[in-house]
Design an enzyme around this catalytic site. Structure first.
Site, PDB file in Angstrom:
ATOM      1  CG  HIS A 273      -1.656   1.322   1.376  1.00 28.56           C
ATOM      2  ND1 HIS A 273      -2.607   1.745   0.480  1.00 28.56           N
ATOM      3  CD2 HIS A 273      -1.536   2.308   2.294  1.00 28.56           C
ATOM      4  CE1 HIS A 273      -3.062   2.935   0.852  1.00 28.56           C
ATOM      5  NE2 HIS A 273      -2.433   3.298   1.950  1.00 28.56           N
ATOM      6  CB  CYS A 274       3.603   2.299   2.130  1.00 34.26           C
ATOM      7  SG  CYS A 274       2.625   2.183   3.644  1.00 34.26           S
ATOM      8  CB  ILE A 275       6.824   1.604  -1.688  1.00 31.80           C
ATOM      9  CG1 ILE A 275       7.422   1.369  -0.295  1.00 31.80           C
ATOM     10  CG2 ILE A 275       7.906   2.128  -2.620  1.00 31.80           C
ATOM     11  CD1 ILE A 275       8.541   0.377  -0.265  1.00 31.80           C
ATOM     12  CG  ASP A 278       2.889   6.345   1.204  1.00 28.81           C
ATOM     13  OD1 ASP A 278       1.724   6.023   0.934  1.00 28.81           O
ATOM     14  OD2 ASP A 278       3.456   6.023   2.257  1.00 28.81           O
TER      15      ASP A 278
END
Length: 437
Positions: A273-275, A278
């Site tokens: 989900h993050c890299i 974001d």
């Protein structure tokens, strides 16, 4: 004594009631840590299966054991509910909901807005609301707080608000939740202090910053740093491919330098989900300020095209064996976005499979953590990694390097292997059949 000062005392004495909205990869581990610290915790969920699992003392995450859930439940420290009415009883409310991107790559804060609406209806004096969902700088101050203040209460006076980004790395046994320093940034100094007080109860280290915007930026910097450096590693991999060099050898040798170099590894694309998400949040925000985030744009382009590079290489390898992609039997090894987890969010495996199936390839997959997966209009199930399955495949593509696979045996039984993760680095025999990223 004000209500917020009273809240500080309730936190110190573990009498504060903790609420956690969203019991996924972030919310459930956080709820359990609070429960272990002696707080009574209520988790709020829309997924009936998750509520049922917690109520029955079961776990649906690899990093969380059923024993942990059952112990917290039996001690009366953890409960889950579909009823958001209970938010009025919570002294501290943690918002841990998804913040994906839309199809147009814009921030999707709809889950945050839904959570805020539920909180606003029940907001009372003396509560602390903490946003932990990753988002663009200014979300807490410009969006979150004004909606809460529609209740008629004033932030910093009647209730407190802070942003405290999650830093969970699924499957990472070296750094469990409590060992990763917790960044907190409140709307006012009192908000920051109360948020820090809450997390000091469950984290070894708390790092306060001057504002919620700073805390939001901290999270985006962390993952933008990783995305850009992974993008560099991926571009080096593409360069080495053109030069006929082993990128893994090059990176390992460079990493022997004791200063001035940090090791990042290439791969088939970004997942989680993050890299992948974001940096796009940050670039989107900066565009509104007429600022071009050039490093982010370049890294996003490189990382986003890695599944296409993998698909092209698959076609080349099959061509070397005089096998057309159309009708080729390809076994994908691993569809989770990283090793030893079941998390499928933004997994590059899905893009690779879609590209190959569009060319007519017959795809099967093996993943011990993902028993079935939705591929377009069909549901596929993981096949057993038998000698017959491996031997009958025209090509095995290692997309996720799960640790439980016998790669020595896999290489021995396979016709050809394309290794995008350097999972076969310790294999001694049959490496002439292996092509690496």
């Amino acid at each position: 004594m004000t209500r917020l000062e009273e809240l500080g005392e309730r936190i110190d004495s573990r009498r504060a009631q903790i609420g956690v909205i969203g019991l996924g990869y972030v919310g459930l581990p956080l709820a359990l840590e609070f429960a272990k610290a002696g707080f009574c915790v209520t988790g709020f969920e829309l997924d009936e299966d998750k509520v049922r699992a917690i109520s029955e003392g079961e776990s649906y995450l690899e990093d969380i054991s059923a024993e942990e859930v059952k112990a917290a439940r039996d001690d009366g420290k953890l409960e889950a509910t579909l009823d958001y009415g209970a938010l009025s009883k919570a002294d501290v409310i943690n918002v841990c909901v998804p913040t994906p991107l839309t199809k147009t790559k814009d921030p999707d804060v709809s889950h945050i807005l839904k959570a805020v609406e539920q909180i606003r209806k029940r907001l009372r004096s003396g509560q602390l609301v903490i946003l932990g969902s990753t988002t663009y700088p200014g979300t807490t101050h410009d969006l979150f707080i004004p909606l809460l203040e529609e209740s008629g209460l004033e932030v910093g006076v009647d209730f407190a608000v802070a942003f405290a980004p999650e830093r969970i790395d699924p499957g990472n046994q070296e750094f469990p939740l409590h060992k990763v320093p917790k960044v907190v940034g409140g709307e006012t100094p009192l908000c920051t202090a109360l948020c820090g007080k809450v997390f000091e109860a469950i984290f070894d280290t708390v790092v306060p910053v001057s504002s919620s915007e700073s805390a939001e930026m901290v999270k985006l910097l962390e993952n933008t740093f990783r995305a850009i450096n992974i993008g560099l590693a991926n571009e080096i991999a593409l360069m080495c491919d053109r030069l006929g060099l082993d990128v893994w050898e090059v990176i390992d040798a460079a990493a022997s330098k004791p200063y001035g170099f940090m090791k990042f590894q290439p791969g088939p694309g970004l997942g989680g989900h993050c890299i992948p998400v974001d940096p796009t949040y940050l670039a989107w925000k900066m565009k509104s300020l007429n600022f071009s985030a050039r490093f982010i744009d370049t890294a996003t382009e490189i990382n986003g095209h890695m599944p296409e590079h993998v698909a092209r290489t698959v076609a080349d390898l099959l061509n070397e064996d005089r096998v057309a992609v159309n009708g080729a039997r390809i076994l994908i090894l691993g569809v989770a976005y990283k090793a030893d987890v079941s998390d499928m969010r933004e997994s590059p495996a899905l893009d690779i499979i879609a590209l190959l199936e569009a060319k007519g390839a017959e795809i099967s997959y093996h993943d011990p953590y993902v028993p079935e997966v939705r591929l377009g209009n069909r549901t596929a199930k993981s096949v057993d990694l038998t000698d017959e399955v491996v031997g009958s495949s025209d090509l095995v593509v290692i997309v996720t390097n799960h640790s439980g696979v016998d790669y020595e045996k896999l290489v021995a039984g396979a016709h050809r292997v394309y290794d995008t993760r350097n999972a076969t680095r310790n294999v001694t025999l049959g490496m002439e059949k292996v092509r690496k990223l």
